[in-house]
Design a protein around this motif. Structure first.
Motif, PDB file in Angstrom:
ATOM      1  N   ASN A 256      43.440  38.017  28.918  1.00 23.42           N
ATOM      2  CA  ASN A 256      44.830  38.353  29.223  1.00 23.42           C
ATOM      3  C   ASN A 256      45.649  37.110  29.577  1.00 23.42           C
ATOM      4  O   ASN A 256      45.119  36.087  30.021  1.00 23.42           O
ATOM      5  CB  ASN A 256      44.920  39.447  30.291  1.00 23.42           C
TER       6      ASN A 256
ATOM      7  N   ASN B 170      38.099  41.315  33.035  1.00 22.87           N
ATOM      8  CA  ASN B 170      37.831  42.757  32.998  1.00 22.87           C
ATOM      9  C   ASN B 170      38.028  43.430  34.349  1.00 22.87           C
ATOM     10  O   ASN B 170      37.486  44.491  34.616  1.00 22.87           O
ATOM     11  CB  ASN B 170      36.416  42.993  32.478  1.00 22.87           C
TER      12      ASN B 170
ATOM     13  N   GLU C 219      40.712  45.073  37.101  1.00 25.21           N
ATOM     14  CA  GLU C 219      42.047  45.683  37.151  1.00 25.21           C
ATOM     15  C   GLU C 219      42.769  45.221  38.409  1.00 25.21           C
ATOM     16  O   GLU C 219      42.382  45.576  39.522  1.00 25.21           O
ATOM     17  CB  GLU C 219      41.929  47.214  37.191  1.00 25.21           C
ATOM     18  N   GLU C 220      43.837  44.477  38.187  1.00 26.02           N
ATOM     19  CA  GLU C 220      44.638  43.984  39.293  1.00 26.02           C
ATOM     20  C   GLU C 220      45.175  45.115  40.162  1.00 26.02           C
ATOM     21  O   GLU C 220      45.281  45.009  41.380  1.00 26.02           O
ATOM     22  CB  GLU C 220      45.838  43.256  38.680  1.00 26.02           C
ATOM     23  N   SER C 221      45.538  46.224  39.491  1.00 22.84           N
ATOM     24  CA  SER C 221      46.230  47.304  40.193  1.00 22.84           C
ATOM     25  C   SER C 221      45.285  48.161  41.044  1.00 22.84           C
ATOM     26  O   SER C 221      45.736  48.919  41.890  1.00 22.84           O
ATOM     27  CB  SER C 221      46.936  48.200  39.169  1.00 22.84           C
TER      28      SER C 221
ATOM     29  N   GLN D 284      35.771  44.634  42.755  1.00 22.36           N
ATOM     30  CA  GLN D 284      35.237  44.974  41.432  1.00 22.36           C
ATOM     31  C   GLN D 284      34.204  43.985  40.920  1.00 22.36           C
ATOM     32  O   GLN D 284      33.548  44.222  39.912  1.00 22.36           O
ATOM     33  CB  GLN D 284      36.397  45.062  40.421  1.00 22.36           C
TER      34      GLN D 284
ATOM     35  N   HIS E 292      39.537  41.577  45.246  1.00 22.77           N
ATOM     36  CA  HIS E 292      39.016  42.103  43.983  1.00 22.77           C
ATOM     37  C   HIS E 292      37.680  41.462  43.639  1.00 22.77           C
ATOM     38  O   HIS E 292      36.819  42.077  43.025  1.00 22.77           O
ATOM     39  CB  HIS E 292      39.988  41.788  42.831  1.00 22.77           C
TER      40      HIS E 292
END
Ligand code: ADP
Ligand code: MG
Length: 382
Positions: free
Chosen positions: A15, A68, A70-72, A77, A127
């Motif tokens: 990304n 991979n 997810e920031e939101s 993770q 995260h």
């Protein structure tokens, strides 16, 4: 290093904000291990990845995992486990650079700092968590680090982490993860028994492996010096450092009692050095490491606490003051120089009657270790 010159980071489905961080850090193209590992991590498979020291494994697992996450989603993770404070710090610093343009939060968990400090880090729900095994397990047990939504559990220097000293902690950490968590193992050395062991907790992983014959580094010239009495080693050190202009070097000793001896000896001869030992506090270790990194001390003396993973710019020489007892350790030690395709030199101090140790290493890795020539400085400064 990049035999595959046609593949760029932008071809790996990374990304945009992460890409900016990668380019900002100065990486232009992915190395081979990065191309392979990032593709596999993107595909959702588990992974056992071996590649030579200095080929960019850190970037491989960091970029693969970061891409991979997810920031939101506001939970941890990704957990990345490394065997020492120095490696955890190093990985943390790089990760921070990569995520500069994202909103990802990162936490560092290492031992010997206040428990409350680790708890405070976790209350911000990072995260990504990077740390050493003991403190990570402690935080899981204390219900401060939640593992139920962890997508990636990465072990760098996996063979070390899975070796007996850490094994119980690691098994306990794995136990707390769900079947959904993808486990990824990375190291320059993955012995057969570790490969076997990993079958117990990995689920049909992809494997990237290197034959041991191909494991030594083409860019590293290896030499030995014959020693008759232990004290000679000190004299030879002095000769080397007085006669050759050496940018940065590491001296490896086999026992921590020797750290101070060598350090003092060099000091008496006005040669500044620092050392890292498990007996120093976390702050002292960090301070010494920083002095070595920024070049205010150009000699680091260490036991095998620092034989793995440490990545120092301009490190041109590794001296094994004592020959290590294991062949894997040898490869890790000399791999501190000659990184990412650069050149390096390793000099081994070996007792005359132990020359077979050198021959064994030569045979095992199908490499050449020659007696040190007079013009050694030509090799070191090239
Ligand atoms: P390994 O863990 O395989 O021993 P590291 O991840 O420590 O190797 O990387 C070794 C060196 O190579 C580091 O200095 C790192 O910054 C550099 N490096 C890694 N990947 C790249 C890349 N894609 N482009 C340029 N330099 C890189
Ligand atoms: Mg590494």
């Amino acid at each position: 290093m990049n035999s595959n010159m046609n593949v760029g980071f932008e071809d790996l489905n990374i990304n945009d904000n992460l890409l900016r961080g990668i380019y900002g850090y100065g990486f232009e193209r992915p190395s081979n291990i990065q191309i392979k590992a990032i593709k596999i991590i993107n595909s959702g498979k588990e992974l056992i990845a071996q590649s030579h020291s200095g080929t960019g494994k850190t970037g491989a697992f960091l970029i693969g995992c970061l891409n991979n996450i997810e920031e939101s989603l506001n939970h941890t993770q990704c957990i990345i486990i490394l065997p020492t404070h120095e490696l955890a710090n190093q990985c943390y610093d790089i990760c921070n650079e990569f995520i500069k343009f994202t909103k990802l939060k990162l936490g560092l968990l290492i031992g010997k700092i206040r428990i409350q400090d680790s708890i405070n880090i976790l209350r911000l729900t990072p995260h990504i968590v990077i740390g050493t095994p003991g403190r990570i397990l402690d935080m899981i047990n204390k219900r401060e680090l939640f593992t139920d939504k962890v997508k990636f559990l990465v072990m760098d220097e996996a063979d070390e982490i899975l070796s007996y000293g850490f094994q119980e902690n690691i098994y306990n950490i794995i136990k707390f993860h769900s079947k959904e968590t993808k486990i990824c193992l990375f190291s320059a050395t993955i012995p057969d028994d570790i490969l076997e062991l990993s079958n117990q907790f990995l689920n049909d992983p992809e494997k990237i492996l290197v034959e041991k014959e191909n494991l030594t580094l083409d860019g590293i010239k290896q030499f030995y010096i014959l020693i008759e009495e232990y004290n000679w080693k000190y004299q030879i050190l002095l000769d080397l450092y007085s006669n050759i202009n050496i940018n940065k070097s590491i001296i490896y000793v086999n026992h921590k009692n020797l750290l101070l001896n060598v350090h003092k000896f060099l000091e008496e001869n006005n040669i500044p050095s620092v050392y890292i030992s498990s007996e120093l506090t976390s702050q002292e270790r960090k301070k010494n490491m920083n002095e070595f990194k920024n070049g205010s001390a150009r000699i680091m003396i260490s036991t095998d606490l620092l034989s793995r993973g440490i990545d120092i710019q301009q490190l041109s020489l590794v001296i094994t003051f004592d020959i290590p007892s294991s062949k894997d350790v040898y490869i890790h030690r000399i791999g501190r120089s000659g990184r990412y395709g650069r050149k390096g030199v390793a000099i081994n101090f070996v007792f005359k009657d132990k020359i077979n140790d050198i021959k064994e290493i030569e045979n095992f890795y199908s490499t050449k270790i020659e007696e040190m020539p007079e013009n050694i400085s030509d090799y070191i400064n090239n």
